[in-house]
Design a protein around this motif. Structure first.
Motif, PDB file in Angstrom:
ATOM      1  N   HIS A  99       3.065   9.057   7.377  1.00 63.55           N
ATOM      2  CA  HIS A  99       4.231   9.170   6.508  1.00 63.55           C
ATOM      3  C   HIS A  99       5.015   7.869   6.621  1.00 63.55           C
ATOM      4  O   HIS A  99       5.506   7.523   7.698  1.00 63.55           O
ATOM      5  CB  HIS A  99       5.092  10.354   6.935  1.00 63.55           C
ATOM      6  N   TRP A 100       5.103   7.138   5.507  1.00 63.51           N
ATOM      7  CA  TRP A 100       5.772   5.842   5.465  1.00 63.51           C
ATOM      8  C   TRP A 100       7.133   6.023   4.808  1.00 63.51           C
ATOM      9  O   TRP A 100       7.229   6.505   3.683  1.00 63.51           O
ATOM     10  CB  TRP A 100       4.920   4.848   4.672  1.00 63.51           C
ATOM     11  N   HIS A 101       8.174   5.641   5.526  1.00 67.13           N
ATOM     12  CA  HIS A 101       9.538   5.771   5.025  1.00 67.13           C
ATOM     13  C   HIS A 101      10.112   4.389   4.753  1.00 67.13           C
ATOM     14  O   HIS A 101       9.893   3.459   5.533  1.00 67.13           O
ATOM     15  CB  HIS A 101      10.427   6.457   6.061  1.00 67.13           C
ATOM     16  N   SER A 106      19.031   9.456   2.892  1.00 70.24           N
ATOM     17  CA  SER A 106      18.084   9.552   1.799  1.00 70.24           C
ATOM     18  C   SER A 106      17.107   8.395   1.956  1.00 70.24           C
ATOM     19  O   SER A 106      17.526   7.280   2.294  1.00 70.24           O
ATOM     20  CB  SER A 106      18.820   9.452   0.459  1.00 70.24           C
ATOM     21  N   TYR A 107      15.821   8.670   1.743  1.00 72.41           N
ATOM     22  CA  TYR A 107      14.826   7.606   1.850  1.00 72.41           C
ATOM     23  C   TYR A 107      13.616   7.945   0.997  1.00 72.41           C
ATOM     24  O   TYR A 107      13.397   9.088   0.626  1.00 72.41           O
ATOM     25  CB  TYR A 107      14.412   7.360   3.306  1.00 72.41           C
ATOM     26  N   TYR A 108      12.857   6.904   0.681  1.00 71.74           N
ATOM     27  CA  TYR A 108      11.598   7.078  -0.024  1.00 71.74           C
ATOM     28  C   TYR A 108      10.520   7.381   1.006  1.00 71.74           C
ATOM     29  O   TYR A 108      10.532   6.830   2.111  1.00 71.74           O
ATOM     30  CB  TYR A 108      11.200   5.823  -0.791  1.00 71.74           C
ATOM     31  N   ALA A 109       9.582   8.220   0.636  1.00 70.71           N
ATOM     32  CA  ALA A 109       8.467   8.552   1.522  1.00 70.71           C
ATOM     33  C   ALA A 109       7.160   8.429   0.749  1.00 70.71           C
ATOM     34  O   ALA A 109       7.077   8.809  -0.423  1.00 70.71           O
ATOM     35  CB  ALA A 109       8.613   9.962   2.076  1.00 70.71           C
ATOM     36  N   LEU A 110       6.173   7.887   1.413  1.00 73.06           N
ATOM     37  CA  LEU A 110       4.823   7.754   0.872  1.00 73.06           C
ATOM     38  C   LEU A 110       3.873   8.225   1.963  1.00 73.06           C
ATOM     39  O   LEU A 110       4.031   7.862   3.128  1.00 73.06           O
ATOM     40  CB  LEU A 110       4.541   6.295   0.523  1.00 73.06           C
ATOM     41  N   ALA A 126     -10.712   3.155   2.958  1.00 71.49           N
ATOM     42  CA  ALA A 126      -9.602   3.129   2.014  1.00 71.49           C
ATOM     43  C   ALA A 126      -8.877   4.473   2.032  1.00 71.49           C
ATOM     44  O   ALA A 126      -9.449   5.498   1.650  1.00 71.49           O
ATOM     45  CB  ALA A 126     -10.105   2.829   0.606  1.00 71.49           C
ATOM     46  N   PRO A 127      -7.622   4.502   2.465  1.00 73.20           N
ATOM     47  CA  PRO A 127      -6.905   5.782   2.507  1.00 73.20           C
ATOM     48  C   PRO A 127      -6.510   6.250   1.112  1.00 73.20           C
ATOM     49  O   PRO A 127      -6.365   5.456   0.186  1.00 73.20           O
ATOM     50  CB  PRO A 127      -5.659   5.456   3.334  1.00 73.20           C
ATOM     51  N   ASP A 128      -6.355   7.551   0.971  1.00 66.80           N
ATOM     52  CA  ASP A 128      -5.729   8.115  -0.224  1.00 66.80           C
ATOM     53  C   ASP A 128      -4.232   7.880  -0.083  1.00 66.80           C
ATOM     54  O   ASP A 128      -3.671   8.051   1.010  1.00 66.80           O
ATOM     55  CB  ASP A 128      -5.976   9.619  -0.324  1.00 66.80           C
ATOM     56  N   VAL A 129      -3.614   7.499  -1.162  1.00 65.77           N
ATOM     57  CA  VAL A 129      -2.173   7.250  -1.138  1.00 65.77           C
ATOM     58  C   VAL A 129      -1.515   8.253  -2.076  1.00 65.77           C
ATOM     59  O   VAL A 129      -1.614   8.141  -3.287  1.00 65.77           O
ATOM     60  CB  VAL A 129      -1.846   5.810  -1.575  1.00 65.77           C
ATOM     61  N   ALA A 130      -0.894   9.253  -1.497  1.00 65.11           N
ATOM     62  CA  ALA A 130      -0.178  10.290  -2.254  1.00 65.11           C
ATOM     63  C   ALA A 130       0.194  11.384  -1.266  1.00 65.11           C
ATOM     64  O   ALA A 130      -0.527  11.584  -0.289  1.00 65.11           O
ATOM     65  CB  ALA A 130      -1.031  10.868  -3.371  1.00 65.11           C
ATOM     66  N   PRO A 131       1.228  12.062  -1.432  1.00 61.57           N
ATOM     67  CA  PRO A 131       2.204  11.932  -2.495  1.00 61.57           C
ATOM     68  C   PRO A 131       3.289  10.907  -2.147  1.00 61.57           C
ATOM     69  O   PRO A 131       3.309  10.368  -1.047  1.00 61.57           O
ATOM     70  CB  PRO A 131       2.798  13.338  -2.562  1.00 61.57           C
ATOM     71  N   SER A 132       4.177  10.692  -3.114  1.00 62.41           N
ATOM     72  CA  SER A 132       5.371   9.897  -2.874  1.00 62.41           C
ATOM     73  C   SER A 132       6.562  10.719  -3.325  1.00 62.41           C
ATOM     74  O   SER A 132       6.429  11.626  -4.148  1.00 62.41           O
ATOM     75  CB  SER A 132       5.308   8.559  -3.620  1.00 62.41           C
ATOM     76  N   GLY A 133       7.716  10.412  -2.767  1.00 67.26           N
ATOM     77  CA  GLY A 133       8.904  11.164  -3.156  1.00 67.26           C
ATOM     78  C   GLY A 133      10.141  10.672  -2.460  1.00 67.26           C
ATOM     79  O   GLY A 133      10.136   9.641  -1.772  1.00 67.26           O
ATOM     80  N   VAL A 134      11.205  11.432  -2.643  1.00 63.56           N
ATOM     81  CA  VAL A 134      12.497  11.141  -2.029  1.00 63.56           C
ATOM     82  C   VAL A 134      12.821  12.272  -1.061  1.00 63.56           C
ATOM     83  O   VAL A 134      12.651  13.448  -1.386  1.00 63.56           O
ATOM     84  CB  VAL A 134      13.609  11.024  -3.090  1.00 63.56           C
ATOM     85  N   VAL A 135      13.274  11.903   0.125  1.00 58.46           N
ATOM     86  CA  VAL A 135      13.684  12.871   1.141  1.00 58.46           C
ATOM     87  C   VAL A 135      15.185  12.740   1.338  1.00 58.46           C
ATOM     88  O   VAL A 135      15.702  11.634   1.509  1.00 58.46           O
ATOM     89  CB  VAL A 135      12.950  12.627   2.478  1.00 58.46           C
ATOM     90  N   GLU A 136      15.875  13.872   1.310  1.00 62.66           N
ATOM     91  CA  GLU A 136      17.309  13.899   1.563  1.00 62.66           C
ATOM     92  C   GLU A 136      17.562  14.831   2.729  1.00 62.66           C
ATOM     93  O   GLU A 136      17.133  15.986   2.711  1.00 62.66           O
ATOM     94  CB  GLU A 136      18.058  14.366   0.321  1.00 62.66           C
TER      95      GLU A 136
END
Length: 152
Positions: free
Chosen positions: A86-88, A104-108, A118-128
């Motif tokens: 989990h990348w913030h 609040s931060y973006y997460a990938l 090659a990793p799968d990249v998903a999901p992405s979103g916003v965490v509050e």
């Protein structure tokens, strides 16, 4: 006894709070990525809320958080060997009402498998989150995740 996130800890002002939040998330996300889910859930208050649509229904409390995350992982990956990260980024921190700390931060999320470089990249979103000081450290009282694909 509960004390709140606006207590000066590593200095004064927002810079100290920002550093404390960054350190808290660095510890918390490593527990999640290692599937140490009871320890991850212990970073929430006893009545903490975790809302992560669509995979995990909103849950209340540490035991329910750990169980819901374990079930979601098993449902999605079964017994396949995967490593999730989990990348913030773009962390925003501000004092909230009643001594809380609002973040609040973006997460990938990336998912790696031993047979594929090659990793799968998903999901992405916003965490509050709403954070509070409890027992000498930050804890998450409420987490709301909005996946990017659901925010159009």
């Amino acid at each position: 006894m509960t004390t709140y996130a606006t207590e000066p800890r590593l200095g004064t002002g927002l810079t100290g709070l920002y550093v404390e939040a960054q350190q808290f998330y660095a510890r918390q996300v490593r527990l999640l990525d290692a599937l140490r889910l009871e320890e991850f859930a212990a970073t929430f208050t006893a009545d903490g809320v975790y809302a992560a649509p669509p995979d995990v229904p909103e849950v209340l409390g540490r035991d329910a958080i750990a169980a819901a995350l374990r079930e979601a992982h098993a449902r999605r990956f079964g017994t396949l060997p995967v490593r999730r990260r989990h990348w913030h980024s773009m962390l925003h921190v501000e004092p909230g009402p009643e001594g809380t700390l609002r973040t609040s931060y973006y997460a990938l999320v990336t998912t790696s498998r031993p047979w594929d470089p090659a990793p799968d990249v998903a999901p992405s979103g916003v965490v509050e989150d709403v954070l509070v000081w409890e027992e000498g450290g930050l804890r998450t009282r409420e987490r709301r995740i909005t996946p990017d694909h659901m925010s159009f």
